[in-house]
Design a protein around this motif. Structure first.
Motif, mmCIF file in Angstrom:
data_model
loop_
_atom_site.group_PDB
_atom_site.id
_atom_site.type_symbol
_atom_site.label_atom_id
_atom_site.label_comp_id
_atom_site.label_asym_id
_atom_site.label_seq_id
_atom_site.Cartn_x
_atom_site.Cartn_y
_atom_site.Cartn_z
ATOM 1 N N GLY A 20 103.723 -40.646 21.207
ATOM 2 C CA GLY A 20 103.945 -39.512 21.357
ATOM 3 C C GLY A 20 102.830 -38.887 22.461
ATOM 4 N N LEU A 21 102.367 -40.125 22.745
ATOM 5 C CA LEU A 21 101.438 -39.631 23.992
ATOM 6 C C LEU A 21 102.350 -39.007 25.386
ATOM 7 C CD1 LEU A 21 98.048 -41.425 24.253
ATOM 8 C CD2 LEU A 21 97.523 -39.377 23.724
ATOM 9 N N LYS A 22 103.306 -39.641 25.198
ATOM 10 C CA LYS A 22 103.991 -39.895 26.730
ATOM 11 C C LYS A 22 104.638 -38.183 26.752
ATOM 12 C CE LYS A 22 104.605 -44.212 29.049
ATOM 13 N NZ LYS A 22 104.191 -43.941 29.531
ATOM 14 N N LEU A 23 104.655 -37.954 25.027
ATOM 15 C CA LEU A 23 106.288 -36.630 24.631
ATOM 16 C C LEU A 23 105.699 -35.638 24.963
ATOM 17 C CD1 LEU A 23 108.924 -36.335 22.933
ATOM 18 C CD2 LEU A 23 107.681 -36.454 21.386
ATOM 19 N N ALA A 24 104.078 -35.403 24.375
ATOM 20 C CA ALA A 24 103.402 -34.141 24.344
ATOM 21 C C ALA A 24 102.841 -34.561 25.735
ATOM 22 C CB ALA A 24 101.955 -34.849 24.347
ATOM 23 N N GLU A 25 102.792 -35.611 26.688
ATOM 24 C CA GLU A 25 102.977 -35.079 28.530
ATOM 25 C C GLU A 25 104.297 -34.589 28.661
ATOM 26 O OE1 GLU A 25 103.034 -37.916 32.790
ATOM 27 O OE2 GLU A 25 102.317 -38.696 30.418
ATOM 28 N N HIS A 26 105.712 -34.369 28.670
ATOM 29 C CA HIS A 26 106.610 -34.252 28.514
ATOM 30 C C HIS A 26 106.707 -32.755 28.744
ATOM 31 C CE1 HIS A 26 111.066 -33.564 29.109
ATOM 32 N NE2 HIS A 26 111.020 -33.497 28.251
ATOM 33 N N PHE A 27 106.535 -32.366 27.779
ATOM 34 C CA PHE A 27 105.955 -31.046 27.084
ATOM 35 C C PHE A 27 105.055 -29.853 27.652
ATOM 36 C CE2 PHE A 27 108.345 -32.741 23.229
ATOM 37 C CZ PHE A 27 109.149 -31.897 22.652
ATOM 38 N N MET A 28 104.149 -30.691 28.212
ATOM 39 C CA MET A 28 103.069 -30.177 28.911
ATOM 40 C C MET A 28 103.342 -29.660 30.230
ATOM 41 S SD MET A 28 100.369 -29.216 26.390
ATOM 42 C CE MET A 28 99.325 -29.381 27.793
ATOM 43 N N ARG A 29 104.798 -30.942 30.903
ATOM 44 C CA ARG A 29 105.539 -29.760 31.843
ATOM 45 C C ARG A 29 105.928 -28.410 32.242
ATOM 46 N NH1 ARG A 29 108.613 -35.657 33.061
ATOM 47 N NH2 ARG A 29 107.234 -37.052 33.104
ATOM 48 N N ALA A 30 106.659 -27.660 33.809
ATOM 49 C CA ALA A 30 106.670 -27.399 33.780
ATOM 50 C C ALA A 30 108.382 -27.742 33.952
ATOM 51 C CB ALA A 30 106.517 -26.968 35.340
ATOM 52 N N ARG A 39 119.304 -36.543 29.259
ATOM 53 C CA ARG A 39 118.551 -37.188 29.062
ATOM 54 C C ARG A 39 117.490 -37.320 29.038
ATOM 55 N NH1 ARG A 39 118.218 -37.471 36.527
ATOM 56 N NH2 ARG A 39 119.488 -40.546 36.306
ATOM 57 N N ASP A 40 117.203 -36.263 28.364
ATOM 58 C CA ASP A 40 115.591 -36.308 28.126
ATOM 59 C C ASP A 40 115.208 -37.279 26.910
ATOM 60 O OD1 ASP A 40 113.652 -35.876 29.804
ATOM 61 O OD2 ASP A 40 114.095 -33.150 28.416
ATOM 62 N N VAL A 41 116.787 -37.086 25.746
ATOM 63 C CA VAL A 41 117.051 -37.657 25.047
ATOM 64 C C VAL A 41 116.890 -39.078 24.932
ATOM 65 C CG1 VAL A 41 118.973 -37.505 22.687
ATOM 66 C CG2 VAL A 41 117.915 -35.592 23.492
ATOM 67 N N VAL A 42 118.145 -39.769 25.463
ATOM 68 C CA VAL A 42 117.723 -40.929 25.855
ATOM 69 C C VAL A 42 117.432 -41.312 25.962
ATOM 70 C CG1 VAL A 42 119.707 -42.644 27.748
ATOM 71 C CG2 VAL A 42 120.958 -40.871 26.472
ATOM 72 N N CYS A 43 115.926 -40.770 26.872
ATOM 73 C CA CYS A 43 114.556 -41.494 27.692
ATOM 74 C C CYS A 43 114.010 -41.710 26.308
ATOM 75 C CB CYS A 43 114.455 -40.585 28.796
ATOM 76 S SG CYS A 43 115.064 -41.460 30.069
ATOM 77 N N PHE A 44 113.872 -40.441 25.959
ATOM 78 C CA PHE A 44 112.913 -40.818 24.843
ATOM 79 C C PHE A 44 112.892 -41.225 23.667
ATOM 80 C CE2 PHE A 44 110.698 -37.051 27.515
ATOM 81 C CZ PHE A 44 109.428 -38.042 27.223
ATOM 82 N N SER A 45 114.481 -41.888 23.286
ATOM 83 C CA SER A 45 115.061 -42.467 22.066
ATOM 84 C C SER A 45 114.757 -43.669 22.584
ATOM 85 C CB SER A 45 116.108 -42.648 21.422
ATOM 86 O OG SER A 45 116.943 -40.975 21.801
ATOM 87 N N ALA A 46 115.275 -44.230 23.383
ATOM 88 C CA ALA A 46 114.947 -45.928 24.270
ATOM 89 C C ALA A 46 112.826 -46.011 24.243
ATOM 90 C CB ALA A 46 115.313 -45.933 25.238
ATOM 91 N N LEU A 47 112.350 -44.678 25.122
ATOM 92 C CA LEU A 47 110.727 -44.885 24.936
ATOM 93 C C LEU A 47 110.421 -45.289 23.492
ATOM 94 C CD1 LEU A 47 109.895 -42.936 27.281
ATOM 95 C CD2 LEU A 47 109.848 -45.297 27.279
ATOM 96 N N PHE A 48 110.814 -44.693 22.248
ATOM 97 C CA PHE A 48 110.275 -45.128 21.191
ATOM 98 C C PHE A 48 110.965 -46.125 20.396
ATOM 99 C CE2 PHE A 48 111.290 -43.929 16.142
ATOM 100 C CZ PHE A 48 110.348 -43.193 15.791
ATOM 101 N N VAL A 49 111.941 -46.752 21.015
ATOM 102 C CA VAL A 49 111.862 -47.876 19.820
ATOM 103 C C VAL A 49 111.454 -49.527 21.752
ATOM 104 C CG1 VAL A 49 113.617 -50.117 19.425
ATOM 105 C CG2 VAL A 49 114.344 -47.546 19.181
ATOM 106 N N VAL A 50 110.910 -48.963 22.274
ATOM 107 C CA VAL A 50 110.682 -49.355 23.360
ATOM 108 C C VAL A 50 109.296 -50.202 23.880
ATOM 109 C CG1 VAL A 50 110.136 -50.953 26.567
ATOM 110 C CG2 VAL A 50 112.822 -50.404 24.816
ATOM 111 N N LEU A 51 108.896 -48.691 22.867
ATOM 112 C CA LEU A 51 107.296 -49.530 23.113
ATOM 113 C C LEU A 51 106.562 -50.048 21.860
ATOM 114 C CD1 LEU A 51 106.108 -45.204 25.357
ATOM 115 C CD2 LEU A 51 106.485 -47.524 26.141
ATOM 116 N N PRO A 52 106.969 -49.555 20.860
ATOM 117 C CA PRO A 52 106.459 -49.810 19.660
ATOM 118 C C PRO A 52 106.783 -51.608 19.862
ATOM 119 C CG PRO A 52 107.204 -47.856 19.064
ATOM 120 C CD PRO A 52 107.543 -48.092 20.556
ATOM 121 N N VAL A 53 108.159 -52.083 20.612
ATOM 122 C CA VAL A 53 108.329 -53.185 20.078
ATOM 123 C C VAL A 53 107.837 -54.164 21.052
ATOM 124 C CG1 VAL A 53 110.105 -54.421 21.114
ATOM 125 C CG2 VAL A 53 110.726 -52.480 19.275
ATOM 126 N N LEU A 54 107.708 -53.746 22.540
ATOM 127 C CA LEU A 54 106.745 -54.213 23.460
ATOM 128 C C LEU A 54 105.355 -55.102 22.678
ATOM 129 C CD1 LEU A 54 107.228 -55.218 26.715
ATOM 130 C CD2 LEU A 54 106.460 -53.035 27.046
#
Length: 108
Positions: A20-30, A39-54
């Motif tokens: 959620g913090l990474k997603l909020a940071e993304h939306f704060m960018r220009a 590419r955003d959808v692919v990256c954030f889909s991967a992060l949605f799975v990988v970060l909690p599993v890690l």
């Protein structure tokens, strides 16, 4: 391990908080600093799975090692494990790029 399943769940929650913090940071960018939508959808889909599993995996490793964790420490492991792995990957990439000499080509 089943007795400590709540600690693993807390770590997984920490991974989702980090997502959620990474997603909020993304939306704060220009808009110019963002990647294309696909590419955003692919990256954030991967992060949605990988970060909690890690986060959950690291807590499970600590518990299998016999370490005692409190719920607050389990949350911290869930939040910081991905950041630690990311910094290790960056350090390894810098090390590899420093140690490899640029290849000279015959046209010099």
């Amino acid at each position: 391990m089943p007795a400590n399943a709540h600690l693993i769940a807390i770590s997984v929650f920490g991974g989702y908080v980090l997502f959620g913090l990474k997603l909020a940071e993304h939306f704060m960018r220009a808009a110019a600093d963002k990647m294309p939508l696909r590419r955003d959808v692919v990256c954030f889909s991967a992060l949605f799975v990988v970060l909690p599993v890690l986060g959950g995996s690291m807590t499970a490793i600590y518990l299998m090692n016999g370490d005692k964790l409190s719920p607050i420490l389990a949350l911290q492991v869930g939040l910081t494990s991905p950041a630690i792995v990311q910094s290790l990957i960056i350090a390894a990439a810098h090390s590899v790029s420093k140690n490899s000499a640029p290849a000279a080509y015959s046209g010099q």
